[in-house]
Structure formats: C-alpha cells, structure tokens
Design a protein around this motif. Structure first.
Motif, PDB file in Angstrom:
ATOM      1  N   ALA A   1      -1.773 -13.372   2.727  1.00 17.15           N
ATOM      2  CA  ALA A   1      -1.075 -12.259   3.080  1.00 17.15           C
ATOM      3  C   ALA A   1      -1.009 -11.289   1.868  1.00 17.15           C
ATOM      4  N   VAL A   2      -0.927 -11.796   0.867  1.00 13.06           N
ATOM      5  CA  VAL A   2      -1.037 -11.020  -0.600  1.00 13.06           C
ATOM      6  C   VAL A   2      -2.341 -10.235  -0.419  1.00 13.06           C
ATOM      7  N   ARG A   3      -3.143 -11.021  -0.197  1.00 21.48           N
ATOM      8  CA  ARG A   3      -4.838 -10.297  -0.158  1.00 21.48           C
ATOM      9  C   ARG A   3      -4.893  -9.162   0.684  1.00 21.48           C
ATOM     10  N   GLU A   4      -4.150  -9.626   2.039  1.00 22.81           N
ATOM     11  CA  GLU A   4      -4.267  -8.592   3.295  1.00 22.81           C
ATOM     12  C   GLU A   4      -3.337  -7.770   3.195  1.00 22.81           C
ATOM     13  N   ASP A   5      -2.271  -7.635   2.375  1.00 16.15           N
ATOM     14  CA  ASP A   5      -1.139  -6.685   2.491  1.00 16.15           C
ATOM     15  C   ASP A   5      -0.311  -6.876   3.594  1.00 16.15           C
ATOM     16  N   THR A   6      -0.006  -8.086   4.007  1.00 16.54           N
ATOM     17  CA  THR A   6       0.715  -8.427   4.955  1.00 16.54           C
ATOM     18  C   THR A   6       1.797  -9.147   4.709  1.00 16.54           C
ATOM     19  N   VAL A   7       2.303  -9.228   3.392  1.00 18.15           N
ATOM     20  CA  VAL A   7       3.425 -10.013   2.746  1.00 18.15           C
ATOM     21  C   VAL A   7       4.790  -9.825   3.808  1.00 18.15           C
TER      22      VAL A   7
ATOM     23  N   ALA B   1       2.765   4.586 -10.272  1.00 18.00           N
ATOM     24  CA  ALA B   1       2.624   3.739  -9.089  1.00 18.00           C
ATOM     25  C   ALA B   1       3.651   3.010  -8.466  1.00 18.00           C
ATOM     26  N   VAL B   2       4.786   2.770  -9.121  1.00 16.04           N
ATOM     27  CA  VAL B   2       5.556   1.946  -8.649  1.00 16.04           C
ATOM     28  C   VAL B   2       7.094   2.610  -8.796  1.00 16.04           C
ATOM     29  N   ARG B   3       7.197   3.892  -8.865  1.00 15.44           N
ATOM     30  CA  ARG B   3       8.389   4.808  -8.909  1.00 15.44           C
ATOM     31  C   ARG B   3       9.209   4.859  -7.734  1.00 15.44           C
ATOM     32  N   ARG B   4       8.545   4.389  -6.786  1.00 11.23           N
ATOM     33  CA  ARG B   4       9.590   4.560  -5.509  1.00 11.23           C
ATOM     34  C   ARG B   4      10.242   3.180  -5.262  1.00 11.23           C
ATOM     35  N   ILE B   5       9.767   2.108  -5.937  1.00  9.51           N
ATOM     36  CA  ILE B   5      10.676   0.745  -5.861  1.00  9.51           C
ATOM     37  C   ILE B   5      12.012   0.706  -6.468  1.00  9.51           C
TER      38      ILE B   5
ATOM     39  N   ALA C   1       0.842  -1.208  -0.034  1.00 11.22           N
ATOM     40  CA  ALA C   1       0.127  -0.044   0.028  1.00 11.22           C
ATOM     41  C   ALA C   1       0.778   1.254  -0.066  1.00 11.22           C
ATOM     42  N   ALA C   2       2.091   1.136   0.694  1.00 13.09           N
ATOM     43  CA  ALA C   2       2.897   2.343   0.736  1.00 13.09           C
ATOM     44  C   ALA C   2       3.600   2.570  -0.782  1.00 13.09           C
ATOM     45  N   ARG C   3       3.547   1.688  -1.542  1.00 15.58           N
ATOM     46  CA  ARG C   3       4.304   1.404  -2.943  1.00 15.58           C
ATOM     47  C   ARG C   3       5.701   1.652  -2.884  1.00 15.58           C
ATOM     48  N   ASP C   4       6.200   1.426  -1.774  1.00 16.79           N
ATOM     49  CA  ASP C   4       7.908   1.272  -1.784  1.00 16.79           C
ATOM     50  C   ASP C   4       8.454  -0.006  -1.549  1.00 16.79           C
ATOM     51  N   VAL C   5       7.636  -1.313  -1.793  1.00 17.32           N
ATOM     52  CA  VAL C   5       8.241  -2.550  -1.737  1.00 17.32           C
ATOM     53  C   VAL C   5       7.248  -3.497  -2.613  1.00 17.32           C
ATOM     54  N   ALA C   6       7.927  -4.192  -3.445  1.00 23.16           N
ATOM     55  CA  ALA C   6       7.176  -5.159  -4.468  1.00 23.16           C
ATOM     56  C   ALA C   6       7.829  -6.541  -4.026  1.00 23.16           C
ATOM     57  N   THR C   7       6.839  -7.422  -4.124  1.00 21.60           N
ATOM     58  CA  THR C   7       7.263  -8.940  -3.879  1.00 21.60           C
ATOM     59  C   THR C   7       6.571  -9.733  -5.007  1.00 21.60           C
ATOM     60  N   VAL C   8       7.598 -10.605  -5.622  1.00 22.56           N
ATOM     61  CA  VAL C   8       7.498 -11.220  -6.961  1.00 22.56           C
ATOM     62  C   VAL C   8       7.264 -12.705  -6.314  1.00 22.56           C
ATOM     63  N   VAL C   9       5.733 -13.138  -6.287  1.00 17.40           N
ATOM     64  CA  VAL C   9       5.588 -14.381  -6.037  1.00 17.40           C
ATOM     65  C   VAL C   9       5.502 -15.455  -7.145  1.00 17.40           C
ATOM     66  N   SER C  10       6.324 -16.364  -7.391  1.00 14.09           N
ATOM     67  CA  SER C  10       6.680 -17.076  -8.430  1.00 14.09           C
ATOM     68  C   SER C  10       5.787 -18.443  -8.241  1.00 14.09           C
TER      69      SER C  10
ATOM     70  N   ARG D   1      11.535  -8.137  -3.361  1.00 14.06           N
ATOM     71  CA  ARG D   1      11.258  -9.336  -2.610  1.00 14.06           C
ATOM     72  C   ARG D   1      10.987 -10.493  -3.748  1.00 14.06           C
ATOM     73  N   PHE D   2      11.567 -11.733  -3.703  1.00 19.65           N
ATOM     74  CA  PHE D   2      11.179 -12.818  -4.547  1.00 19.65           C
ATOM     75  C   PHE D   2      10.818 -13.896  -3.476  1.00 19.65           C
ATOM     76  N   VAL D   3      10.013 -14.659  -3.651  1.00 20.82           N
ATOM     77  CA  VAL D   3       9.227 -15.800  -3.160  1.00 20.82           C
ATOM     78  C   VAL D   3       8.727 -16.754  -3.943  1.00 20.82           C
TER      79      VAL D   3
END
Length: 343
Positions: free
Chosen positions: A324-330, A282-286, A107-116, A292-294
């Motif tokens: 966790a993805v749905r609730e933004d608690t990754v 939207a992703v400019r701060r990442i 939600a803060a748009r500063d972290v992205a997690t790639v879920v493979s 993150r990768f998982v």
C-alpha cells in the motif's frame, strides 16, 4: 548570531511557512529524536547546522524520476541513542536505532502516514565487510553494523519501498524540544513504570517536562506490549508536541522558534543530497489532524533467535501494508485495517 540580531524580514518570511514547519516538526520531531524544519528566509542559518552523510545510493536504487513538487514521498527516519556505560560496537559506537519509521506522504501531499517498524523485528540484514557477514538479525542492529546506509538498505529490502530521503536524529534532543514548547500533555491508556527513574505514570493524562518525556519514550520493559507499547507512547508524544505548537503559536515567537530550530538541526544527520527547503515545501499542507500512525503488524513478540528474543512480523499483513505504501493506497489499507494505537 543571537536571536536579537535576526532581522524582522526573515521572521515574516518564516511565518508564511508556518504550516510547512509545523508539518516537519510533526513528522520529524520527537519519536525519541529531534526535528528538522527550515524557512526560506533563514535557510542557511539552520541548514548549515545539519550534519550530512552519504546514506542513499548503495543498496537503495533511486527512483526513475524524483519530483519534489508532486507525487508521493517516502522518508526514512531513524532515532539513534548513545547511552553512557554501554560498550561501543560497529561504525556507530554505542548507538542503536531505537525508532525506525517510514513516513509516507501521499501524492496529494496533504496526508502523511508514519509506519513504525519494531526495532526488534527479525529480518535479513545485508552484509558489511569487517563488521557483519550478513543474515538474519534484529533490524536495529543494522545501524551499529553499517551506519544509516545499511539501515536504509535493510529497510528497503524488507519493504520494497523507494526511499527519497533519510534523517537520523538523536534521542538527546527530546528533553530540550519538549521544554522549548513549554511541556506537553500526554494521555496514557496504560500504566508505565520507568526502569530508569522509578517514575510511575498511571492511566490518564500527564503534564510532562522534557526530562519526563525523555524518560517515558525510552520505556519498554514495564509497558504493555514491550517495544510495541513504547512505539505507541512515542506516537503519543509526537502528537502532543504538534498540538502544543499549534495551540501556543510557537512558530510566530522568534526567540523560542530559533531555539527550537537550532536544537532540532544540530541533532540531525541527513542524506547528503536531501534538500531541506524542498522537503519543507513538499509537506507544507500536512496538519496534525492529517497525520496517521501505524505499526507494522506482528505475529510473535517473543521469537527465540540467536540474537535473543525478537519480533516476527506478520508476513502477509506486513507485505500488504508495504504494498500500500508503494502504490500510494495507504488510506484504503488503513480503512480495512484500522490502527489500534495513537487514534
């Protein structure tokens, strides 16, 4: 239009969005595919090169209210591949989704997690009249049976995660993208032997050209963990590209940047309603260090099925990750379940 004919003003405006473009490159660049990146000053030059398709809507209900300027985002990335000499099947002849990823932006748009999601995951694939009766199959079959729309519906049913945008990119862009950035350095924790070229990469760091990177990210037979090992190597390549772009200042080099963006956009198919400029904003701060990768937890990598050997997901742990993805608690989930790849 040649790169020389581009005025200086658009490139100055592009430079102001370097972080946005880098974030999109990191998120959507290689993973056996291409990338999408857009600058406000040159939006139409690149956006017009992207192919668009009706992907979301059928089987993937929209959010009650989508706000690109705030709140979490979930994007589905599909890496497709078409190889000479293989039979054509389904709506996407000869293509297979060799990379399936959910990219969760917090939600803060500063972290992205790639879920493979392992391509051989044995899941329920919804029916498509004329091509598939519906039922259990490997998740990568959805692209061949019903295109990106069926792949998106399959992932949504599996995860329960709302999907805000879909991007499909072609493996072929890997070679050019890596060569444009001048090659990359990838440090492997395990030996990889190519079943295509016979190339051997022992444990350690390797300088890779475009063809070598393309060869590496395709390998899964002589890799520890099979497809899971390939996912790991794909993640390493993505990180290496991000680091190389940051170190070399490629985003301020007009000619090289133009070639990179042209290659990227021409290799992409996106949902018809996806606004690429809003996505870049939207992703400019990442940054690379906040990526993150998982990999979705698995219980069995050699499950015998009518579709052949497949992967059985660890239902309890996978459901917890999807929740966790749905609730933004990754971040909390990762703290309790530290990843073992691409650290």
């Amino acid at each position: 239009m040649s790169t020389r004919s581009l005025s200086r003003a658009p490139w100055r405006r592009l430079a102001r969005w370097q972080k946005a473009m880098l974030a999109v490159v990191v998120l959507f660049a290689v993973l056996c595919t291409g990338l999408v990146t857009i600058g406000l000053g040159a939006r139409h030059r690149y956006e017009g090169r992207v192919q668009r398709e009706d992907i979301l809507g059928r089987g993937v209900p929209p959010r009650d209210e989508q706000r690109w300027d705030r709140g979490p985002l979930n994007l589905l990335l599909l890496g497709s591949d078409s190889r000479d000499g293989e039979p054509d099947e389904g709506r996407y002849p000869g293509q297979r989704s060799d990379a399936i990823m959910l990219v969760h932006v917090n939600a803060a748009r500063d972290v992205a997690t790639v879920v493979s999601i392992p391509r051989d995951s044995y899941v329920d694939v919804p029916a498509r009249p004329g091509s598939w009766a519906g039922g259990p199959n490997k998740i990568n079959a959805a692209l061949a049976f019903g295109g990106a729309a069926l792949a998106a519906e399959t992932v949504h049913r599996l995860t329960g995660v709302p999907i805000d945008g879909v991007l499909v990119a072609n493996f072929a862009a890997v070679r050019t993208i890596v060569d444009v950035v001048g090659g990359i350095t990838v440090c492997l924790p395990h030996e990889v032997v190519s079943t295509d070229t016979g190339t051997r990469w022992p444990v350690g760091c390797h300088q890779l050209t475009g063809p070598a990177a393309d060869d590496l990210v395709r390998q899964r037979h002589n890799v520890p963990g099979g497809d899971l090992g390939r996912i790991h190597d794909q993640q390493l390549v993505v990180r290496a590209i991000a680091e190389k772009i940051t170190a070399d200042g490629l985003l301020t080099n007009p000619a090289r940047l133009d070639r990179l963006l042209t290659t990227a956009t021409e290799s992409l198919t996106v949902d018809r309603d996806l606004d690429l400029t809003e996505l870049a904003l939207a992703v400019r701060r990442i940054r690379p260090e906040t990526l993150r990768f998982v990999t979705v937890p698995v219980a069995d990598t050699n499950l015998s099925t009518p579709a052949g050997s497949a992967v059985r997901l660890d239902e309890a742990r996978a459901d917890a990750l999807f929740g966790a993805v749905r609730e933004d608690t990754v971040e909390q989930w990762l703290a309790a379940n530290p990843p073992t790849v691409a650290d």
